[in-house]
Design an enzyme around this catalytic site. Structure first.
Site, PDB file in Angstrom:
ATOM      1  N   CYS A 111       0.892  -1.072  -0.079  1.00  0.00           N
ATOM      2  CA  CYS A 111       0.091  -0.082  -0.139  1.00  0.00           C
ATOM      3  C   CYS A 111       0.743   1.389  -0.073  1.00  0.00           C
ATOM      4  O   CYS A 111       0.367   2.122  -0.150  1.00  0.00           O
ATOM      5  CB  CYS A 111      -0.857   0.074   1.375  1.00  0.00           C
ATOM      6  SG  CYS A 111      -2.107  -1.442   1.124  1.00  0.00           S
ATOM      7  N   HIS A 248      -3.465   7.181   2.631  1.00  0.00           N
ATOM      8  CA  HIS A 248      -3.939   5.693   2.206  1.00  0.00           C
ATOM      9  C   HIS A 248      -5.281   5.448   2.548  1.00  0.00           C
ATOM     10  O   HIS A 248      -5.578   5.545   3.852  1.00  0.00           O
ATOM     11  CB  HIS A 248      -2.768   4.653   2.544  1.00  0.00           C
ATOM     12  CG  HIS A 248      -3.436   3.408   2.291  1.00  0.00           C
ATOM     13  ND1 HIS A 248      -3.806   2.849   0.948  1.00  0.00           N
ATOM     14  CD2 HIS A 248      -3.528   2.196   2.974  1.00  0.00           C
ATOM     15  CE1 HIS A 248      -4.170   1.554   1.070  1.00  0.00           C
ATOM     16  NE2 HIS A 248      -3.972   1.222   2.163  1.00  0.00           N
ATOM     17  N   ASN A 278     -10.337  -0.092  -0.561  1.00  0.00           N
ATOM     18  CA  ASN A 278      -8.905   0.183  -0.215  1.00  0.00           C
ATOM     19  C   ASN A 278      -8.309  -0.547  -1.411  1.00  0.00           C
ATOM     20  O   ASN A 278      -8.391  -1.770  -1.797  1.00  0.00           O
ATOM     21  CB  ASN A 278      -8.187  -0.742   1.033  1.00  0.00           C
ATOM     22  CG  ASN A 278      -6.947  -0.765   1.219  1.00  0.00           C
ATOM     23  OD1 ASN A 278      -6.189  -0.524   0.331  1.00  0.00           O
ATOM     24  ND2 ASN A 278      -6.330  -1.464   2.318  1.00  0.00           N
TER      25      ASN A 278
HETATM   26  O1  UT7 Z   1      -3.965  -1.597   3.534  1.00  0.00           O
HETATM   27  C1  UT7 Z   1      -3.759  -1.731   4.893  1.00  0.00           C
HETATM   28  C2  UT7 Z   1      -4.616  -2.783   4.870  1.00  0.00           C
HETATM   29  N1  UT7 Z   1      -5.333  -3.344   5.957  1.00  0.00           N
HETATM   30  C3  UT7 Z   1      -6.165  -2.285   6.973  1.00  0.00           C
HETATM   31  O2  UT7 Z   1      -5.991  -1.437   7.275  1.00  0.00           O
HETATM   32  C4  UT7 Z   1      -7.011  -3.278   8.167  1.00  0.00           C
HETATM   33  C5  UT7 Z   1      -6.775  -2.492   9.455  1.00  0.00           C
HETATM   34  N2  UT7 Z   1      -7.800  -3.243  10.228  1.00  0.00           N
HETATM   35  C6  UT7 Z   1      -9.050  -2.997  10.167  1.00  0.00           C
HETATM   36  O3  UT7 Z   1      -9.477  -2.138   9.374  1.00  0.00           O
HETATM   37  C7  UT7 Z   1      -9.751  -3.738  10.894  1.00  0.00           C
HETATM   38  O4  UT7 Z   1      -8.990  -4.435  11.872  1.00  0.00           O
HETATM   39  C8  UT7 Z   1     -10.976  -4.769   9.966  1.00  0.00           C
HETATM   40  C9  UT7 Z   1     -12.010  -3.753   9.555  1.00  0.00           C
HETATM   41  C10 UT7 Z   1     -10.403  -5.308   9.315  1.00  0.00           C
HETATM   42  C11 UT7 Z   1     -11.879  -5.599  11.092  1.00  0.00           C
HETATM   43  O5  UT7 Z   1     -12.508  -4.939  12.104  1.00  0.00           O
HETATM   44  P1  UT7 Z   1     -12.308  -5.203  13.541  1.00  0.00           P
HETATM   45  O6  UT7 Z   1     -13.077  -4.687  14.383  1.00  0.00           O
HETATM   46  O7  UT7 Z   1     -10.974  -5.469  14.102  1.00  0.00           O
HETATM   47  O8  UT7 Z   1     -13.162  -6.850  13.366  1.00  0.00           O
HETATM   48  P2  UT7 Z   1     -12.735  -8.205  14.015  1.00  0.00           P
HETATM   49  O9  UT7 Z   1     -11.710  -8.729  12.829  1.00  0.00           O
HETATM   50  O10 UT7 Z   1     -12.307  -8.350  15.190  1.00  0.00           O
HETATM   51  O11 UT7 Z   1     -14.007  -9.116  13.751  1.00  0.00           O
HETATM   52  C12 UT7 Z   1     -15.214  -8.769  14.678  1.00  0.00           C
HETATM   53  C13 UT7 Z   1     -16.320  -9.825  14.139  1.00  0.00           C
HETATM   54  C14 UT7 Z   1     -15.697 -11.109  14.315  1.00  0.00           C
HETATM   55  O12 UT7 Z   1     -16.976 -11.947  14.767  1.00  0.00           O
HETATM   56  P3  UT7 Z   1     -16.825 -12.577  16.265  1.00  0.00           P
HETATM   57  O13 UT7 Z   1     -15.651 -13.540  16.235  1.00  0.00           O
HETATM   58  O14 UT7 Z   1     -16.761 -11.240  16.936  1.00  0.00           O
HETATM   59  O15 UT7 Z   1     -18.052 -13.232  16.345  1.00  0.00           O
HETATM   60  C15 UT7 Z   1     -15.652 -11.448  12.754  1.00  0.00           C
HETATM   61  O16 UT7 Z   1     -16.106 -12.763  12.233  1.00  0.00           O
HETATM   62  O17 UT7 Z   1     -16.884  -9.308  12.943  1.00  0.00           O
HETATM   63  C16 UT7 Z   1     -17.058 -10.671  12.142  1.00  0.00           C
HETATM   64  N3  UT7 Z   1     -16.826 -10.221  10.725  1.00  0.00           N
HETATM   65  C17 UT7 Z   1     -17.590  -9.761   9.958  1.00  0.00           C
HETATM   66  N4  UT7 Z   1     -18.943  -9.840   9.938  1.00  0.00           N
HETATM   67  C18 UT7 Z   1     -19.547  -9.294   8.816  1.00  0.00           C
HETATM   68  C19 UT7 Z   1     -15.406  -9.964   9.921  1.00  0.00           C
HETATM   69  N5  UT7 Z   1     -15.747  -9.596   8.875  1.00  0.00           N
HETATM   70  C20 UT7 Z   1     -16.911  -9.306   8.640  1.00  0.00           C
HETATM   71  C21 UT7 Z   1     -17.794  -9.082   7.577  1.00  0.00           C
HETATM   72  N6  UT7 Z   1     -19.271  -8.921   7.970  1.00  0.00           N
HETATM   73  N7  UT7 Z   1     -17.244  -8.697   6.393  1.00  0.00           N
END
Ligand code: UT7
Length: 321
Positions: A111, A248, A278
């Site tokens: 990125c 970004h 992204n």
């Molecule tokens: O270019 C750089 C690239 N990357 C980034 O910048 C990523 C930086 N990180 C983030 O933006 C965040 O960590 C995410 C948006 C990727 C994820 O957000 P989060 O608040 O850290 O969510 P999580 O991974 O802790 O997931 C929370 C819950 C989980 O369910 P449980 O285990 O709590 O029941 C996931 O299974 O959300 C669930 N989940 C979803 N639910 C619906 C994960 N993806 C999805 C989805 N739709 N697409």
């Protein structure tokens, strides 16, 4: 002598996929994606390729800059999703636009790819080797994300952005900061082609992007404001004196956190992630092109740019428009 951005261009694929559309293919919702990331929709390539989008963005940037292909000395393209292992996408662009004199190559800084390309072009220009460069960030991420992993695939989109930079006596790049932390490579990775030579016993399948979202998030909200602060100070400025921050476009919450840490109003952080998602190396140049075409940028304005992501890598710059 400074390195000045004199033109921008961008290209997004025709097909638009909303969060509601995605919820037809997987267990997700507009509510989850919007509230966690700020993303509402993204463009996904069907007929477009990384090269075709790059070529379109390059042509627009050259037209915007008033530069002909014959004037281009250097083409540097940041990508992790080129169409070929070789030739480089930059060489495909060179051939398509007819920049016969140019030296062309790709770089992989995920990125941060466009920002690294900007700094490399700047180094060549400062060294007096080249005068005019075309720099690009271009991705077809939809071919390397795992469409069965809802925690990553909903975040990404496809597209390309380009800028023409040229040696300028008055305005241009004021300061730069960049870094890498290879020890954290595994928090955002996409393995390459598996070795399936006859000596390998188990046939390896293709592999896709995997990410520890929370680790990337923690990295971004600490490293990006620190890198921006350092770059702004190196330019002899304060954060309050920056007219716009073009970051970004990974997650609206990362951008909000950076704005809070720098004590700068969110209005100074234009957004494209709501309609593009992204797009890795293409995020910063696409945003810059949108700002340019919307008339936000006036000569002499101070713009802070920052890219961050896989590697891990990060890079910030302060430019006078
Ligand atoms: O270019 C750089 C690239 N990357 C980034 O910048 C990523 C930086 N990180 C983030 O933006 C965040 O960590 C995410 C948006 C990727 C994820 O957000 P989060 O608040 O850290 O969510 P999580 O991974 O802790 O997931 C929370 C819950 C989980 O369910 P449980 O285990 O709590 O029941 C996931 O299974 O959300 C669930 N989940 C979803 N639910 C619906 C994960 N993806 C999805 C989805 N739709 N697409």
């Amino acid at each position: 002598m400074k390195t000045r951005i004199i033109g921008t261009g961008s290209c997004l694929p025709k097909a638009v996929v909303t969060n509601d559309d995605l919820s037809k293919y997987m267990d997700t919702s507009d509510e989850w994606i919007s509230s966690r990331t700020g993303i509402k929709k993204r463009h996904l390539a069907v007929e477009e390729t990384t090269a075709s989008m790059s070529i379109e963005a390059a042509k627009q940037a050259m037209e915007n800059a008033g530069v002909t292909a014959a004037e281009i000395d250097l083409i540097i393209l940041g990508t992790v999703s080129g169409d070929f292992v070789t030739p480089a996408c930059a060489c495909e662009v060179q051939a398509a636009i007819g920049a016969d004199r140019a030296v062309a190559f790709d770089i992989n800084a995920a990125c941060s790819g466009f920002m690294f390309a900007l700094n490399i072009a700047n180094a060549y220009i400062q060294a007096g080797l080249y005068r005019t460069a075309l720099i690009l960030g271009a991705e077809t991420l939809s071919k390397i994300v795992d469409w069965e992993d809802r925690s990553t695939c909903v975040l990404f989109g496809d597209g390309a952005g380009a800028a023409v930079v040229r040696a300028d006596e008055n305005y241009g790049l004021l300061s730069f900061d960049q870094g890498s932390d290879g020890t954290k490579g595994d928090v955002l990775a996409c393995p390459g082609r598996a070795n399936n030579n006859p000596l390998i016993k188990n046939y390896q399948k293709l592999s896709y992007v995997h990410m520890d979202g929370q680790e990337v998030y923690k990295f971004a909200v600490t490293t990006v404001p620190a890198s921006l602060q350092k770059t702004i100070e190196a330019a002899g400025l304060t954060a309050a004196e920056i007219d716009y921050f073009a970051l970004h476009q990974a997650n609206i919450r990362i951008i909000q956190s950076v704005s809070k840490r720098l004590h700068v109003n969110e209005d100074k952080f234009p957004i494209s992630l709501d309609h593009c998602g992204n797009i890795s190396a293409a995020s910063v140049p696409i945003l810059l092109d949108e700002m340019n075409r919307n008339g936000l940028l006036k000569p002499g304005m101070k713009v802070a740019l920052s890219g961050f992501g896989g590697g891990l890598t990060w890079a910030s710059a302060v430019v006078e428009w």
